[in-house]
Design a protein around this motif. Structure first.
Motif, PDB file in Angstrom:
ATOM      1  N   LYS A   1       0.821  -1.188   0.000  1.00  0.00           N
ATOM      2  CA  LYS A   1       0.000   0.000   0.000  1.00  0.00           C
ATOM      3  C   LYS A   1       0.872   1.262   0.000  1.00  0.00           C
ATOM      4  CE  LYS A   1      -3.831  -1.968   2.619  1.00  0.00           C
ATOM      5  NZ  LYS A   1      -4.591  -1.842   3.852  1.00  0.00           N
ATOM      6  N   LYS A   2       1.936   1.247   0.804  1.00  0.00           N
ATOM      7  CA  LYS A   2       2.795   2.427   0.897  1.00  0.00           C
ATOM      8  C   LYS A   2       3.496   2.691  -0.436  1.00  0.00           C
ATOM      9  CE  LYS A   2       3.576   1.794   5.801  1.00  0.00           C
ATOM     10  NZ  LYS A   2       4.539   1.418   6.825  1.00  0.00           N
ATOM     11  N   CYS A   3       3.967   1.640  -1.068  1.00  0.00           N
ATOM     12  CA  CYS A   3       4.649   1.816  -2.355  1.00  0.00           C
ATOM     13  C   CYS A   3       3.680   2.332  -3.415  1.00  0.00           C
ATOM     14  CB  CYS A   3       5.292   0.505  -2.808  1.00  0.00           C
ATOM     15  SG  CYS A   3       6.739   0.055  -1.838  1.00  0.00           S
ATOM     16  N   ARG A   4       2.476   1.791  -3.418  1.00  0.00           N
ATOM     17  CA  ARG A   4       1.472   2.252  -4.375  1.00  0.00           C
ATOM     18  C   ARG A   4       1.187   3.741  -4.173  1.00  0.00           C
ATOM     19  NH1 ARG A   4      -3.660  -1.018  -3.808  1.00  0.00           N
ATOM     20  NH2 ARG A   4      -2.067  -1.847  -2.586  1.00  0.00           N
ATOM     21  N   PHE A   5       1.074   4.168  -2.902  1.00  0.00           N
ATOM     22  CA  PHE A   5       0.875   5.583  -2.599  1.00  0.00           C
ATOM     23  C   PHE A   5       2.021   6.418  -3.145  1.00  0.00           C
ATOM     24  CE2 PHE A   5       2.163   9.129   0.074  1.00  0.00           C
ATOM     25  CZ  PHE A   5       1.085   9.986  -0.124  1.00  0.00           C
ATOM     26  N   LEU A   6       3.251   5.972  -2.927  1.00  0.00           N
ATOM     27  CA  LEU A   6       4.415   6.733  -3.397  1.00  0.00           C
ATOM     28  C   LEU A   6       4.454   6.839  -4.921  1.00  0.00           C
ATOM     29  CD1 LEU A   6       7.129   5.409  -0.942  1.00  0.00           C
ATOM     30  CD2 LEU A   6       6.080   7.693  -0.962  1.00  0.00           C
ATOM     31  N   VAL A   7       4.107   5.769  -5.597  1.00  0.00           N
ATOM     32  CA  VAL A   7       4.052   5.806  -7.068  1.00  0.00           C
ATOM     33  C   VAL A   7       3.003   6.813  -7.520  1.00  0.00           C
ATOM     34  CG1 VAL A   7       3.400   4.460  -9.110  1.00  0.00           C
ATOM     35  CG2 VAL A   7       4.944   3.475  -7.405  1.00  0.00           C
ATOM     36  N   GLU A   8       1.828   6.784  -6.900  1.00  0.00           N
ATOM     37  CA  GLU A   8       0.759   7.719  -7.250  1.00  0.00           C
ATOM     38  C   GLU A   8       1.148   9.158  -6.923  1.00  0.00           C
ATOM     39  OE1 GLU A   8      -2.839   6.303  -5.415  1.00  0.00           O
ATOM     40  OE2 GLU A   8      -2.742   4.406  -6.518  1.00  0.00           O
ATOM     41  N   ALA A   9       1.787   9.376  -5.773  1.00  0.00           N
ATOM     42  CA  ALA A   9       2.217  10.727  -5.387  1.00  0.00           C
ATOM     43  C   ALA A   9       3.253  11.254  -6.367  1.00  0.00           C
ATOM     44  CB  ALA A   9       2.782  10.715  -3.970  1.00  0.00           C
ATOM     45  N   ALA A  10       4.204  10.425  -6.753  1.00  0.00           N
ATOM     46  CA  ALA A  10       5.226  10.848  -7.724  1.00  0.00           C
ATOM     47  C   ALA A  10       4.577  11.221  -9.044  1.00  0.00           C
ATOM     48  CB  ALA A  10       6.259   9.736  -7.928  1.00  0.00           C
ATOM     49  N   HIS A  11       3.587  10.453  -9.455  1.00  0.00           N
ATOM     50  CA  HIS A  11       2.872  10.758 -10.697  1.00  0.00           C
ATOM     51  C   HIS A  11       2.144  12.096 -10.596  1.00  0.00           C
ATOM     52  CE1 HIS A  11       0.681  10.131 -14.393  1.00  0.00           C
ATOM     53  NE2 HIS A  11      -0.441  10.417 -13.740  1.00  0.00           N
ATOM     54  N   GLU A  12       1.405  12.294  -9.495  1.00  0.00           N
ATOM     55  CA  GLU A  12       0.657  13.545  -9.295  1.00  0.00           C
ATOM     56  C   GLU A  12       1.574  14.765  -9.232  1.00  0.00           C
ATOM     57  OE1 GLU A  12      -2.693  14.243  -9.186  1.00  0.00           O
ATOM     58  OE2 GLU A  12      -2.897  12.179  -9.914  1.00  0.00           O
ATOM     59  N   LEU A  13       2.781  14.580  -8.696  1.00  0.00           N
ATOM     60  CA  LEU A  13       3.728  15.693  -8.574  1.00  0.00           C
ATOM     61  C   LEU A  13       4.581  15.881  -9.831  1.00  0.00           C
ATOM     62  CD1 LEU A  13       4.870  15.030  -4.907  1.00  0.00           C
ATOM     63  CD2 LEU A  13       3.462  16.940  -5.719  1.00  0.00           C
ATOM     64  N   GLY A  14       4.350  15.051 -10.841  1.00  0.00           N
ATOM     65  CA  GLY A  14       5.119  15.159 -12.073  1.00  0.00           C
ATOM     66  C   GLY A  14       6.537  14.634 -11.942  1.00  0.00           C
ATOM     67  N   LEU A  15       6.756  13.746 -10.999  1.00  0.00           N
ATOM     68  CA  LEU A  15       8.099  13.213 -10.754  1.00  0.00           C
ATOM     69  C   LEU A  15       8.275  11.789 -11.245  1.00  0.00           C
ATOM     70  CD1 LEU A  15       8.504  14.468  -7.078  1.00  0.00           C
ATOM     71  CD2 LEU A  15       9.466  15.505  -9.142  1.00  0.00           C
ATOM     72  N   SER A  16       7.261  11.204 -11.834  1.00  0.00           N
ATOM     73  CA  SER A  16       7.311   9.778 -12.158  1.00  0.00           C
ATOM     74  C   SER A  16       8.406   9.423 -13.161  1.00  0.00           C
ATOM     75  CB  SER A  16       5.955   9.269 -12.634  1.00  0.00           C
ATOM     76  OG  SER A  16       5.490  10.030 -13.718  1.00  0.00           O
ATOM     77  N   SER A  17       8.864  10.372 -13.970  1.00  0.00           N
ATOM     78  CA  SER A  17       9.945  10.051 -14.909  1.00  0.00           C
ATOM     79  C   SER A  17      11.303  10.003 -14.212  1.00  0.00           C
ATOM     80  CB  SER A  17       9.980  11.065 -16.055  1.00  0.00           C
ATOM     81  OG  SER A  17      10.328  12.346 -15.566  1.00  0.00           O
ATOM     82  N   ARG A  18      11.405  10.612 -12.999  1.00  0.00           N
ATOM     83  CA  ARG A  18      12.683  10.635 -12.278  1.00  0.00           C
ATOM     84  C   ARG A  18      12.662   9.841 -10.977  1.00  0.00           C
ATOM     85  NH1 ARG A  18      14.062  16.639 -11.349  1.00  0.00           N
ATOM     86  NH2 ARG A  18      11.973  16.520 -10.537  1.00  0.00           N
ATOM     87  N   ALA A  19      11.493   9.601 -10.433  1.00  0.00           N
ATOM     88  CA  ALA A  19      11.385   8.914  -9.145  1.00  0.00           C
ATOM     89  C   ALA A  19      11.206   7.416  -9.368  1.00  0.00           C
ATOM     90  CB  ALA A  19      10.214   9.470  -8.356  1.00  0.00           C
ATOM     91  N   ARG A  20      11.856   6.627  -8.522  1.00  0.00           N
ATOM     92  CA  ARG A  20      11.701   5.177  -8.548  1.00  0.00           C
ATOM     93  C   ARG A  20      11.339   4.737  -7.136  1.00  0.00           C
ATOM     94  NH1 ARG A  20      11.495   6.345 -12.907  1.00  0.00           N
ATOM     95  NH2 ARG A  20      12.917   5.970 -14.607  1.00  0.00           N
ATOM     96  N   VAL A  21      10.353   3.882  -7.028  1.00  0.00           N
ATOM     97  CA  VAL A  21       9.935   3.349  -5.743  1.00  0.00           C
ATOM     98  C   VAL A  21      10.453   1.922  -5.663  1.00  0.00           C
ATOM     99  CG1 VAL A  21       7.963   2.718  -4.303  1.00  0.00           C
ATOM    100  CG2 VAL A  21       7.903   4.824  -5.670  1.00  0.00           C
ATOM    101  N   LYS A  22      11.171   1.639  -4.597  1.00  0.00           N
ATOM    102  CA  LYS A  22      11.740   0.308  -4.385  1.00  0.00           C
ATOM    103  C   LYS A  22      11.156  -0.273  -3.116  1.00  0.00           C
ATOM    104  CE  LYS A  22      14.642  -2.992  -5.231  1.00  0.00           C
ATOM    105  NZ  LYS A  22      14.504  -3.825  -6.393  1.00  0.00           N
ATOM    106  N   ASN A  23      10.554  -1.441  -3.203  1.00  0.00           N
ATOM    107  CA  ASN A  23       9.981  -2.109  -2.048  1.00  0.00           C
ATOM    108  C   ASN A  23      11.028  -3.067  -1.484  1.00  0.00           C
ATOM    109  OD1 ASN A  23       8.339  -3.262  -0.146  1.00  0.00           O
ATOM    110  ND2 ASN A  23       7.021  -4.314  -1.596  1.00  0.00           N
ATOM    111  N   GLY A  24      11.473  -2.801  -0.278  1.00  0.00           N
ATOM    112  CA  GLY A  24      12.461  -3.674   0.344  1.00  0.00           C
ATOM    113  C   GLY A  24      12.812  -3.173   1.728  1.00  0.00           C
ATOM    114  N   ARG A  25      13.581  -3.956   2.446  1.00  0.00           N
ATOM    115  CA  ARG A  25      14.032  -3.577   3.783  1.00  0.00           C
ATOM    116  C   ARG A  25      15.327  -2.791   3.651  1.00  0.00           C
ATOM    117  NH1 ARG A  25      11.204  -5.540   7.811  1.00  0.00           N
ATOM    118  NH2 ARG A  25      12.926  -5.108   9.244  1.00  0.00           N
ATOM    119  N   VAL A  26      15.381  -1.628   4.271  1.00  0.00           N
ATOM    120  CA  VAL A  26      16.537  -0.747   4.126  1.00  0.00           C
ATOM    121  C   VAL A  26      17.805  -1.423   4.618  1.00  0.00           C
ATOM    122  CG1 VAL A  26      16.265   0.482   6.314  1.00  0.00           C
ATOM    123  CG2 VAL A  26      17.355   1.620   4.381  1.00  0.00           C
TER     124      VAL A  26
END
Length: 138
Positions: free
Chosen positions: A1-26
């Protein structure tokens, strides 16, 4: 859910071409070549004490990079007193602590800025179980 939110937020902010969301343990990603010492900025909120946040995030930063950790006002002095030694072993330093206005967040918060000043030793971050148990780093 958190990753999906981040992908959607990046898209809404016009950052989807530069932002990458990675799901994993830091604590696992920070040992991978493509992420270690790669970023200029890391942020954390509601993760744990300052030393825990630093151990998880500093290995991801480039030299000169900053960690911005949001903390409650009452906790910071004690956490910094306890965590400065580990922060130093990570080759980082507390740059400063900034008061955030209560109006902005609904209650007073502090922003702890930690700067990476050298290479982080390869054993950091440790496994989450070791960090959580409070084992002393080697």
């Amino acid at each position: 859910k958190k990753c999906r939110f981040l992908v959607e937020a990046a898209h809404e902010l016009g950052l989807s071409s530069r932002a990458r969301v990675k799901n994993g343990r830091v604590e696992e990603l920070a040992h991978r070549k493509e992420y270690r010492s790669h970023f200029l900025l890391a942020t954390a909120r509601a993760v744990g004490a300052v030393d825990v946040i630093a151990e998880l995030c500093v290995p991801l930063l480039q030299k000169g990079g900053l960690l911005l950790a949001q903390k409650s006002k009452g906790q910071v002095d004690e956490e910094l007193a306890h965590g400065r030694s580990l922060i130093g072993r990570l080759n980082a330093r507390v740059e400063r602590v900034v008061n955030l206005p209560a109006e902005a967040l609904g209650k007073e918060r502090l922003l702890v800025l930690i700067e990476k000043i050298g290479d982080t030793p390869p054993q950091y971050p440790r496994a989450w179980s070791a960090i959580k148990r409070g084992q002393k780093p080697r």
